[in-house]
Design an enzyme around this catalytic site. Sequence first.
Site, PDB file in Angstrom:
ATOM      1  CE1 TYR A 165      -5.059  -0.210 -13.218  1.00  0.00           C
ATOM      2  CE2 TYR A 165      -4.589   1.583 -14.751  1.00  0.00           C
ATOM      3  CZ  TYR A 165      -4.392   0.969 -13.524  1.00  0.00           C
ATOM      4  OH  TYR A 165      -3.540   1.523 -12.613  1.00  0.00           O
ATOM      5  CE  LYS A 169      -6.470   1.874 -10.744  1.00  0.00           C
ATOM      6  NZ  LYS A 169      -6.509   1.587  -9.298  1.00  0.00           N
TER       7      LYS A 169
END
Length: 728
Positions: A165, A169
């Site tokens: 993640y 991101k």
Amino acid sequence: MASSALRFDGRVVLITGAGNGLGRAYALAFAERGAKVVVNDLGGSVSGEGKSTRAADDVVAEIKRKGGIAVANYDSVEAGKSLVDTAIRNFGRLDILVNNAGILRDKSFSKMAEAEWDAVYNVHLKGSFLVTRAAWDVMREQQFGRVIMTSSTSGLYGNFGQANYSAAKLGLVGLAHTLAIEGRKYNITCNAVAPTAGSRLSAGVMPPSYAAAVKPEFVAPLLLWLCHDSCTETKGIYEVGGGWVSKLRLERTLGAVMRSPTTTITPETVRDKWSVITDWTNADHPESTDQTTKRMLEIIEAMKAAPAPSSSSSSPSSSRDEPVDVVRLGCDPVERPSDLAYTYESADNFAAFPTFAVIPAQLSMGSTILDMDGFRFHPMMLLHGEQHIAFHKPMPTEGTVTSTARMLDIVDKGSGALALLQVDTRDTSGALVCTNTFSLFVRGKGGFGGPTTTKHALPRVSVPSSPPTNVIEEKTHTNQAAVYRLSGDFNPLHIDLNMAKVANFKQPILHGLCTMGYGIRHVLQACSKTANGDDDTGNHPTIASLQARFASPVFPGETLQTSVWQDGSTAVFQVKVVERDAVVLTAGRVVFASDADAAAPPAAGTANKTEQQQQQGPALKATAIFERMKATLSEKMVKKANAIFQWNIKDAAKNTHVWTVDLKKGSGEIYRGQPKSGRPGCTLTLSDDDFAQLVDGKLDPMKAFMSGKLKLSGNMMLAQKLQVLLRP
Ligand SMILES: CCCCCCC[C@@H](O)CC(=O)SCCNC(=O)CCNC(=O)[C@H](O)C(C)(C)COP(=O)(O)OP(=O)(O)OC[C@H]1O[C@@H](n2cnc3c(N)ncnc32)[C@H](O)[C@@H]1OP(=O)(O)O
């Protein structure tokens, strides 16, 4: 709603993952302000499994219930184009895209499987790419677009268990940055937001009370502003949540330069400069790769101009080097036989030309100039301001000297910043040979609010109102700078037309030290018959100190006219460019060592006396007294004084001779010249006659001070310890 309210009438918004949480809040907020909304949601679980139309349908129904316009889309963002097609099919355009859809597959890195990496990457980064890629053509065509990438604090700062993640991101920030650049000419902006909000994704990690305080509704206003027609903000990164909005930027330390034309960067130099590399003082906030390239070019150019890597360097001074140097200064033994002393290593009176003393000084500066206490400047904007050289010993014609540079001060001169530096040059025995004190003027860098004056300023020298005692004129060569640069000053300002233009000069300018070399040579020529009774056969007088200020640039090929005012053992001089009637060197002064002084140990760069001969000659009054004090320096005196005293003793010809009485290290030391390290606690200035009387007890120190015979500066308490020193 107030008339200045931000409206989105006529605009079409596509929000991915809009069935819940943040996406839903955005969709409702845009619709409420007049936008037509495509509510995309796959209807899957937090981890991306499953599929349902319900989430999107509910939000569309809610918008419609409130009088807004919305349609649903149930595709995965991996379908990219089909989401954009929904907007075009229903509303004929797409103005705003909020890439919001996301899933989680949290695992600590050691347990993370490739499938978990891919799933998160595919939705966040690749999904945002695919949808934006399809929207891009539409927005370019329209010449309008607003794109939001949803990043995360996990991406910005890292977060345990979220390697997949976090990577995706932060990848979105890079994507946003480039799209902001590429979108600029099409009126497409692209910003990245890192929201904190209670949502399905954060449900497991946020305590309920915190989640309630960071509602998605508190994030939506930032997005609406960033996506409004009137907001041209682009390439930003924002942290937002709970009603708080802030902007982030990158910060870069000033860094350190660890390479020069003669040395290279090594792991050890990196280690040794680590505290400088990581020092945030005067850090800047770069915004583009251009700024990195520009900084690199500045560094590369500056390295050419600063040939040594550290602030201390050893440089061999060999008899072969020196003639080369003086040719750079226009020495010509055919024109002037007296120049043979500086050009022919086998000449009887062969000697280093006085300004040769700047060469080791210059070599020692290295990155001291570049670091300049955190100043950023284009190296072409740096001009040599002033130069002073004090000779403590004859400059050896052969051998190795070590020079140590230090920054004395940086002064705000309005039109520029003036950096003052000092370089001490010592021979292999550690004895001080000469001290170069000089200033560098960085144009355009004034007004930084620093001090406007400095105690390190060079002495002021004015030209007498009487006519000069000598005027000497000489044309420089058009290749003068090309020749002078062989001294080691490879500053492109003096050779490269393009670099000169960067500095706003029509052509490369001459090195200041070259002009000064001409001036000093003219002074020597003018004074050689009188100062020490030498003639012009090459037996030039011995120089104790010299100085000048560079008032205006000189262009190679111009004619230099030196006016000399000689008064005893001091010659004041000024240099003009004849063709432009421009004064280029001011505050010029050469102080010749008197015969008596020249005989004392640390006198000057000399042309006709050996060091040994000098040391045998008669001495200044102070010399004998200090020698006596040195011999009788008692332990008691050392203990009582505990400070550095600088004595400036003026001889009959008003030359100043500096002595240091250093009692700081617990072992008394008395020597000629400025303090070797540290600053004097107290400086005393008086004539050698008064000094002799003071020591003999015939002059009361207090009365001498009151009458102005004795000048004191620094710590007055220390000055009271005078008695101790005067009566060893
Ligand atoms: C061992 C050491 C080696 C070092 C090597 C360095 C690398 C070399 O390759 C670089 C060079 O050789 S460059 C060539 C030589 N230098 C020059 O040509 C500079 C000529 N001078 C000028 O152009 C202007 O005086 C200029 C631009 C400097 C200033 O002009 P202005 O901006 O118009 O400033 P002005 O209004 O006249 O004065 C403002 C305040 O600054 C002081 N000041 C002016 N000139 C100075 C100078 N040359 N040196 C020091 N201070 C100077 C003024 O006194 C004034 O201060 P204050 O208000 O306090 O009186």
